[in-house]
Design an enzyme around this catalytic site. Structure first.
Site, short mmCIF file in Angstrom:
data_model
loop_
_atom_site.label_atom_id
_atom_site.label_comp_id
_atom_site.label_asym_id
_atom_site.label_seq_id
_atom_site.Cartn_x
_atom_site.Cartn_y
_atom_site.Cartn_z
N ARG A 47 32.02 39.68 42.49
CA ARG A 47 31.81 39.55 41.04
C ARG A 47 30.99 40.74 40.50
O ARG A 47 30.07 40.58 39.69
CB ARG A 47 31.08 38.25 40.69
CG ARG A 47 31.76 36.99 41.17
CD ARG A 47 33.02 36.66 40.39
NE ARG A 47 33.51 35.37 40.83
CZ ARG A 47 34.41 35.23 41.82
NH1 ARG A 47 34.92 36.29 42.43
NH2 ARG A 47 34.82 34.03 42.15
N SER A 97 32.03 29.71 35.71
CA SER A 97 30.89 29.56 36.61
C SER A 97 29.69 30.28 36.01
O SER A 97 29.78 31.47 35.69
CB SER A 97 31.18 30.18 37.98
OG SER A 97 32.33 29.58 38.52
N GLU A 123 25.85 34.71 36.22
CA GLU A 123 27.05 35.56 36.29
C GLU A 123 27.42 36.22 34.95
O GLU A 123 27.66 37.43 34.92
CB GLU A 123 28.24 34.75 36.82
CG GLU A 123 29.49 35.59 37.00
CD GLU A 123 30.68 34.78 37.47
OE1 GLU A 123 30.66 34.31 38.61
OE2 GLU A 123 31.65 34.65 36.70
#
Ligand code: FAD
Ligand code: NAP
Length: 339
Positions: free
Chosen positions: A164, A238, A334
């Protein structure tokens, strides 16, 4: 270029936070993007580029110019041995692009179906799902360097992709504006089904030799059953990354918490399921005013309507503290926070 002043960004962030931009430009071509940058420079404005706004936390009104990238383009070049180089403009909707490639018989992006947002934002955090990341299928991307004004080409090895993560998110945050991304896709079928029980589901459905389109359909069904639709409940997917810790720390945690969920990562490292940690602490379904933790997936924080970015960050901090206190593990957020 469509330019407006004091424009609402509610429709441009998937949390649905009610914040505004001093200036908002929607660009559909490279020329329009260049004009937006000239306007920005002439008026000494700061710049924020947005795609679908599905990985953003907007905490207050944005001063300066917000550019919504809607650069549309699709181009296919046949290369060797049934491979195709398929290029998409940064402003193309990611999921629509994935489905289009599959309908044309270009396989490879099926596991990345139904991820919200645009093609141009996908390399920013090396989007991933069900065992495939964009780095596995990308060949190169073209980006406008705001410092030189030049369009530069980056091969996938030059993008500094990680979990990510990419070099565009880290070292050069805000410097490059991605204008198109090129993928190497194939007429051949090489499905990745060894993740998250995918092959078991395929077996249960009685599909003997699945097509890439069938896998895409299946993943869409699974995702719709587990994740909130941002058009209905505001969210950014998420909220925390899965923490990666040393094997030794993981072994110690497993001694204390035998049901701990972890997966093999790089040699010497293990990845923990952040959703499991949060769930164990009783956060799933928890509401705090208008924001909360989604009741079907503890990793997803949601805005039920009137919540703000500040509310979400305050809930996130409470979760981080409780996970750190119990497990000694730091959860990293994130999505990107602005301003
Ligand atoms: P934005 O939120 O608009 O922008 C994200 C960042 O990229 C910002 O910093 C922005 O400035 C920058 N940016 C945007 N466009 C450009 C550009 N053209 N050039 C340079 N910088 C740019 N992510 C996954 O990895 N896997 C998943 O499975 C997944 N599932 C999700 C499910 C849901 C329900 C939701 C809401 C989100 C999910 N996400 C997932 C997160 C998100 O969809 C991805 O990160 C997506 O790539 C964000 O795209 P976007 O266009 O909305 O980006
Ligand atoms: P899931 O399948 O219930 O799995 C829970 C977690 O365990 C995931 O975070 C996943 O890690 C990990 N995992 C499961 N099987 C694994 C394996 N075989 N090897 C390594 N790790 C494994 O997760 P889910 O919430 O339904 O999501 C399914 C997929 O979509 C996941 O890949 C997830 O990352 C992706 N997704 C991402 C977002 C986002 O916003 N980033 C939102 C929704 C879904 P990984 O996350 O590292 O894959």
């Amino acid at each position: 270029m469509q330019l407006s002043r004091n424009a609402s960004l509610k429709a441009y962030n998937s949390f649905g936070f009610e914040v505004s931009a001093e200036y908002l430009a929607i660009v559909t071509t490279l020329d329009e993007l260049m004009s937006a940058l000239v306007f920005c420079a002439e008026n000494k404005l700061s710049l924020l580029v947005v795609g679908g706004g599905s990985n953003l936390i907007l905490t207050q009104d944005i001063c300066g110019l917000v550019v919504v990238n809607r650069i549309a383009l699709k181009h296919v070049e046949s290369v060797s041995d049934g491979d195709f180089l398929v290029t998409a403009g940064a402003g193309e909707n990611w999921h629509e692009f994935v489905r289009w490639t599959l309908m044309q018989g270009y396989n490879g992006l099926e596991n990345l179906s139904l991820i919200p947002g645009t093609v141009g934002a996908a390399p920013m955090q090396n989007i991933g799902a069900y065992g495939v990341e964009i780095k596995d299928r990308m060949e190169y991307l073209d980006a406008l360097d705001q410092e030189s004004g030049e369009v530069c080409r980056f091969t996938k090895d030059e993008c500094g992709f990680g979990y990510r993560d990419s070099f565009f998110k880290r070292i050069h945050a805000g410097r490059y504006i991605i204008i198109s991304v090129t993928f190497r896709l194939s007429a051949k079928l090489e499905l990745v089904l060894d993740y998250s029980g995918l092959s078991a589901v395929v077996e249960r459905l009685g599909i003997e030799v699945p097509t890439a389109l069938q896998i895409s359909d299946l993943i869409c069904d699974i995702r719709r059953s587990k994740l909130p639709d941002p058009d209905v409940i505001g969210n950014a997917g998420s909220f925390f990354k899965n923490p990666v810790i040393s094997e030794q720390q993981c072994a110690e945690l497993t001694r204390r918490f035998p049901a701990l969920v972890s997966f093999a990562d790089q040699p010497g490292l293990r990845k923990l399921a952040a959703g499991w940690l949060i769930d164990q602490l009783g956060w799933k379904g928890h509401c705090e005013g208008a924001v909360g933790v989604y009741d079907k997936q503890a990793l997803v924080l949601v805005n039920y309507g009137e919540g703000s970015g500040v509310d979400i960050l305050s809930l996130a901090q409470a979760i981080q503290t409780s996970v750190a206190d119990r497990y000694g593990v730091l959860l990293e957020i994130e999505p990107r926070t602005y301003p």
